[in-house]
Motif scaffolding. Structure first.
Motif, PDB file in Angstrom:
ATOM      1  N   ARG A 131      -3.714   2.177  -1.574  1.00  0.00           N
ATOM      2  CA  ARG A 131      -3.340   3.075  -0.476  1.00  0.00           C
ATOM      3  C   ARG A 131      -3.898   2.576   0.854  1.00  0.00           C
ATOM      4  O   ARG A 131      -3.207   2.587   1.877  1.00  0.00           O
ATOM      5  CB  ARG A 131      -3.865   4.482  -0.737  1.00  0.00           C
ATOM      6  N   ALA A 132      -5.146   2.146   0.838  1.00  0.00           N
ATOM      7  CA  ALA A 132      -5.782   1.661   2.072  1.00  0.00           C
ATOM      8  C   ALA A 132      -5.098   0.397   2.582  1.00  0.00           C
ATOM      9  O   ALA A 132      -4.906   0.242   3.788  1.00  0.00           O
ATOM     10  CB  ALA A 132      -7.274   1.414   1.840  1.00  0.00           C
ATOM     11  N   GLU A 133      -4.721  -0.500   1.686  1.00  0.00           N
ATOM     12  CA  GLU A 133      -4.028  -1.724   2.097  1.00  0.00           C
ATOM     13  C   GLU A 133      -2.686  -1.401   2.755  1.00  0.00           C
ATOM     14  O   GLU A 133      -2.336  -1.977   3.786  1.00  0.00           O
ATOM     15  CB  GLU A 133      -3.818  -2.646   0.901  1.00  0.00           C
ATOM     16  N   ARG A 134      -1.951  -0.463   2.181  1.00  0.00           N
ATOM     17  CA  ARG A 134      -0.661  -0.065   2.758  1.00  0.00           C
ATOM     18  C   ARG A 134      -0.877   0.646   4.086  1.00  0.00           C
ATOM     19  O   ARG A 134      -0.127   0.432   5.038  1.00  0.00           O
ATOM     20  CB  ARG A 134       0.095   0.818   1.781  1.00  0.00           C
ATOM     21  N   ALA A 135      -1.903   1.501   4.156  1.00  0.00           N
ATOM     22  CA  ALA A 135      -2.202   2.208   5.403  1.00  0.00           C
ATOM     23  C   ALA A 135      -2.632   1.224   6.484  1.00  0.00           C
ATOM     24  O   ALA A 135      -2.265   1.376   7.656  1.00  0.00           O
ATOM     25  CB  ALA A 135      -3.291   3.250   5.163  1.00  0.00           C
ATOM     26  N   TYR A 136      -3.388   0.207   6.118  1.00  0.00           N
ATOM     27  CA  TYR A 136      -3.826  -0.812   7.068  1.00  0.00           C
ATOM     28  C   TYR A 136      -2.618  -1.528   7.673  1.00  0.00           C
ATOM     29  O   TYR A 136      -2.554  -1.741   8.886  1.00  0.00           O
ATOM     30  CB  TYR A 136      -4.749  -1.807   6.364  1.00  0.00           C
ATOM     31  N   HIS A 137      -1.677  -1.878   6.818  1.00  0.00           N
ATOM     32  CA  HIS A 137      -0.463  -2.536   7.297  1.00  0.00           C
ATOM     33  C   HIS A 137       0.286  -1.616   8.267  1.00  0.00           C
ATOM     34  O   HIS A 137       0.734  -2.050   9.331  1.00  0.00           O
ATOM     35  CB  HIS A 137       0.417  -2.911   6.119  1.00  0.00           C
ATOM     36  N   GLU A 138       0.403  -0.353   7.903  1.00  0.00           N
ATOM     37  CA  GLU A 138       1.076   0.622   8.769  1.00  0.00           C
ATOM     38  C   GLU A 138       0.314   0.797  10.081  1.00  0.00           C
ATOM     39  O   GLU A 138       0.921   0.878  11.153  1.00  0.00           O
ATOM     40  CB  GLU A 138       1.197   1.960   8.039  1.00  0.00           C
ATOM     41  N   LEU A 139      -0.984   0.813  10.005  1.00  0.00           N
ATOM     42  CA  LEU A 139      -1.827   0.964  11.194  1.00  0.00           C
ATOM     43  C   LEU A 139      -1.624  -0.198  12.157  1.00  0.00           C
ATOM     44  O   LEU A 139      -1.573  -0.010  13.373  1.00  0.00           O
ATOM     45  CB  LEU A 139      -3.296   1.039  10.759  1.00  0.00           C
ATOM     46  N   LYS A 140      -1.485  -1.390  11.622  1.00  0.00           N
ATOM     47  CA  LYS A 140      -1.318  -2.590  12.442  1.00  0.00           C
ATOM     48  C   LYS A 140       0.084  -2.719  13.037  1.00  0.00           C
ATOM     49  O   LYS A 140       0.237  -3.308  14.101  1.00  0.00           O
ATOM     50  CB  LYS A 140      -1.618  -3.850  11.617  1.00  0.00           C
ATOM     51  N   HIS A 141       1.098  -2.202  12.348  1.00  0.00           N
ATOM     52  CA  HIS A 141       2.468  -2.473  12.751  1.00  0.00           C
ATOM     53  C   HIS A 141       3.259  -1.280  13.274  1.00  0.00           C
ATOM     54  O   HIS A 141       4.319  -1.473  13.855  1.00  0.00           O
ATOM     55  CB  HIS A 141       3.231  -3.115  11.587  1.00  0.00           C
ATOM     56  N   LEU A 142       2.778  -0.068  13.087  1.00  0.00           N
ATOM     57  CA  LEU A 142       3.509   1.104  13.546  1.00  0.00           C
ATOM     58  C   LEU A 142       2.671   1.907  14.525  1.00  0.00           C
ATOM     59  O   LEU A 142       1.452   1.755  14.581  1.00  0.00           O
ATOM     60  CB  LEU A 142       3.913   1.987  12.357  1.00  0.00           C
ATOM     61  N   LYS A 143       3.306   2.754  15.257  1.00  0.00           N
ATOM     62  CA  LYS A 143       2.628   3.553  16.281  1.00  0.00           C
ATOM     63  C   LYS A 143       2.294   4.973  15.808  1.00  0.00           C
ATOM     64  O   LYS A 143       1.997   5.827  16.606  1.00  0.00           O
ATOM     65  CB  LYS A 143       3.514   3.654  17.533  1.00  0.00           C
ATOM     66  N   ASN A 144       2.339   5.232  14.508  1.00  0.00           N
ATOM     67  CA  ASN A 144       2.026   6.569  13.985  1.00  0.00           C
ATOM     68  C   ASN A 144       0.571   6.926  14.238  1.00  0.00           C
ATOM     69  O   ASN A 144      -0.297   6.052  14.322  1.00  0.00           O
ATOM     70  CB  ASN A 144       2.294   6.640  12.484  1.00  0.00           C
ATOM     71  N   ASN A 145       0.302   8.231  14.320  1.00  0.00           N
ATOM     72  CA  ASN A 145      -1.087   8.667  14.459  1.00  0.00           C
ATOM     73  C   ASN A 145      -1.779   8.612  13.094  1.00  0.00           C
ATOM     74  O   ASN A 145      -1.131   8.441  12.058  1.00  0.00           O
ATOM     75  CB  ASN A 145      -1.175  10.057  15.099  1.00  0.00           C
ATOM     76  N   LEU A 146      -3.084   8.748  13.105  1.00  0.00           N
ATOM     77  CA  LEU A 146      -3.869   8.599  11.867  1.00  0.00           C
ATOM     78  C   LEU A 146      -3.508   9.640  10.813  1.00  0.00           C
ATOM     79  O   LEU A 146      -3.479   9.333   9.629  1.00  0.00           O
ATOM     80  CB  LEU A 146      -5.361   8.655  12.176  1.00  0.00           C
ATOM     81  N   THR A 147      -3.223  10.860  11.251  1.00  0.00           N
ATOM     82  CA  THR A 147      -2.855  11.901  10.289  1.00  0.00           C
ATOM     83  C   THR A 147      -1.582  11.510   9.557  1.00  0.00           C
ATOM     84  O   THR A 147      -1.505  11.621   8.328  1.00  0.00           O
ATOM     85  CB  THR A 147      -2.656  13.252  11.003  1.00  0.00           C
ATOM     86  N   ALA A 162      -2.223   8.641   7.116  1.00  0.00           N
ATOM     87  CA  ALA A 162      -2.929   9.123   5.922  1.00  0.00           C
ATOM     88  C   ALA A 162      -1.960   9.814   4.965  1.00  0.00           C
ATOM     89  O   ALA A 162      -1.936   9.517   3.765  1.00  0.00           O
ATOM     90  CB  ALA A 162      -4.051  10.071   6.320  1.00  0.00           C
ATOM     91  N   ILE A 163      -1.140  10.703   5.486  1.00  0.00           N
ATOM     92  CA  ILE A 163      -0.189  11.436   4.645  1.00  0.00           C
ATOM     93  C   ILE A 163       0.846  10.493   4.046  1.00  0.00           C
ATOM     94  O   ILE A 163       1.167  10.596   2.853  1.00  0.00           O
ATOM     95  CB  ILE A 163       0.484  12.554   5.465  1.00  0.00           C
ATOM     96  N   ASN A 164       1.359   9.567   4.837  1.00  0.00           N
ATOM     97  CA  ASN A 164       2.371   8.613   4.352  1.00  0.00           C
ATOM     98  C   ASN A 164       1.870   7.771   3.192  1.00  0.00           C
ATOM     99  O   ASN A 164       2.660   7.284   2.393  1.00  0.00           O
ATOM    100  CB  ASN A 164       2.803   7.660   5.468  1.00  0.00           C
ATOM    101  N   ASN A 165       0.558   7.582   3.114  1.00  0.00           N
ATOM    102  CA  ASN A 165       0.000   6.698   2.097  1.00  0.00           C
ATOM    103  C   ASN A 165      -0.771   7.424   0.998  1.00  0.00           C
ATOM    104  O   ASN A 165      -1.511   6.805   0.243  1.00  0.00           O
ATOM    105  CB  ASN A 165      -0.872   5.643   2.779  1.00  0.00           C
ATOM    106  N   GLY A 166      -0.585   8.730   0.904  1.00  0.00           N
ATOM    107  CA  GLY A 166      -1.117   9.482  -0.226  1.00  0.00           C
ATOM    108  C   GLY A 166      -2.532   9.990  -0.075  1.00  0.00           C
ATOM    109  O   GLY A 166      -3.117  10.492  -1.038  1.00  0.00           O
ATOM    110  N   PHE A 167      -3.113   9.883   1.105  1.00  0.00           N
ATOM    111  CA  PHE A 167      -4.447  10.432   1.327  1.00  0.00           C
ATOM    112  C   PHE A 167      -4.322  11.901   1.706  1.00  0.00           C
ATOM    113  O   PHE A 167      -3.365  12.292   2.376  1.00  0.00           O
ATOM    114  CB  PHE A 167      -5.176   9.673   2.441  1.00  0.00           C
TER     115      PHE A 167
END
Length: 64
Positions: free
Chosen positions: A13-29, A32-37
């Protein structure tokens, strides 16, 4: 291997969230939700274990 199933899932989950964090403009909430946290706090703990810093810190560094 010494990884529990829970740790393995959180790492994935963290690896997928990291990729999303680096490449998309979504907020942290949303990331987190998109990746199952269940919350940013839970995601930050997983990031800290895997990357040595929280998702919040990584996002702040990226925005500078």
């Amino acid at each position: 291997m010494e990884l529990t199933v829970e740790n393995y899932i959180n790492n994935v989950r963290a690896e997928r969230a990291y990729h999303e964090l680096k490449h998309l403009k979504n907020n942290l909430t949303q990331i987190a939700i998109n990746n199952g946290f269940s919350s940013i706090r839970t995601m930050n703990r997983a990031f800290d274990k895997l990357y040595g810093e929280s998702a919040s810190k990584i996002k702040k560094k990226r925005s500078k």
